[in-house]
Write a protein that holds these residues in place. Structure first.
Motif, PDB file in Angstrom:
ATOM      1  N   GLU A  51      42.197  16.346  75.848  1.00 53.45           N
ATOM      2  CA  GLU A  51      42.290  17.207  74.747  1.00 53.45           C
ATOM      3  C   GLU A  51      43.960  17.789  74.865  1.00 53.45           C
ATOM      4  O   GLU A  51      44.583  17.861  73.601  1.00 53.45           O
ATOM      5  CB  GLU A  51      41.541  18.456  74.777  1.00 53.45           C
ATOM      6  N   ARG A  54      46.224  14.975  73.654  1.00 50.39           N
ATOM      7  CA  ARG A  54      46.545  14.931  72.183  1.00 50.39           C
ATOM      8  C   ARG A  54      47.433  16.226  71.676  1.00 50.39           C
ATOM      9  O   ARG A  54      48.044  16.032  70.729  1.00 50.39           O
ATOM     10  CB  ARG A  54      45.155  15.027  71.610  1.00 50.39           C
ATOM     11  N   GLU A  57      50.972  15.337  72.392  1.00 54.08           N
ATOM     12  CA  GLU A  57      51.243  14.260  71.611  1.00 54.08           C
ATOM     13  C   GLU A  57      51.511  14.754  70.147  1.00 54.08           C
ATOM     14  O   GLU A  57      52.622  14.404  69.512  1.00 54.08           O
ATOM     15  CB  GLU A  57      50.393  12.996  71.531  1.00 54.08           C
ATOM     16  N   ARG A  58      50.671  15.329  69.609  1.00 57.55           N
ATOM     17  CA  ARG A  58      50.907  16.036  68.270  1.00 57.55           C
ATOM     18  C   ARG A  58      52.157  17.083  68.129  1.00 57.55           C
ATOM     19  O   ARG A  58      52.836  17.043  67.126  1.00 57.55           O
ATOM     20  CB  ARG A  58      49.814  16.805  68.111  1.00 57.55           C
TER      21      ARG A  58
END
Length: 116
Positions: A51, A54, A57-58
């Motif tokens: 989680e 992500r 990265e976002r």
């Protein structure tokens, strides 16, 4: 690896919390941090590493290190150096409303309606 051997600016312990609550806590802390500061996160949720990968990265944060030790997930993130992402102000308002820091009553995720 021991956390006392790491260099970091802030520490966040989300042990015992399950997604999405640790991600909300982490994003709120990153929003408050200056660019290039590091956040050390430790938690027990099995999905925490994926989680937060992500999330990093976002929003362009760097995942410097991650490992598992004694049933806990440890991560070291560095806040991105680009300008704060648009829309982070809503996250700060939510975190304050939940009482994660600053003003507002402390409530559990279930009381706040985040969990069924």
């Amino acid at each position: 690896m021991h956390s006392d051997m790491l260099l970091y600016d802030r520490r966040l312990d989300v042990s015992g919390l399950h997604c999405p609550v640790p991600v909300i806590h982490c994003r709120a802390q990153l929003t408050l941090m200056a660019p290039a500061e590091t956040l050390y996160i430790v938690g027990t949720d099995a999905d925490l590493e994926a989680e937060l990968a992500r999330l990093a990265e976002r929003f362009g944060h760097a995942r410097l290190k991650s490992w598992r030790e004694n049933g806990r997930v440890h991560l070291l993130l560095q806040k991105n150096v680009r300008q704060q992402a648009i829309g982070d102000d809503w996250l700060l308002r939510l975190a304050r409303r939940l009482g994660l820091f600053g003003r507002g009553p402390r409530r559990s995720a279930r009381q706040a309606g985040l969990l069924a």
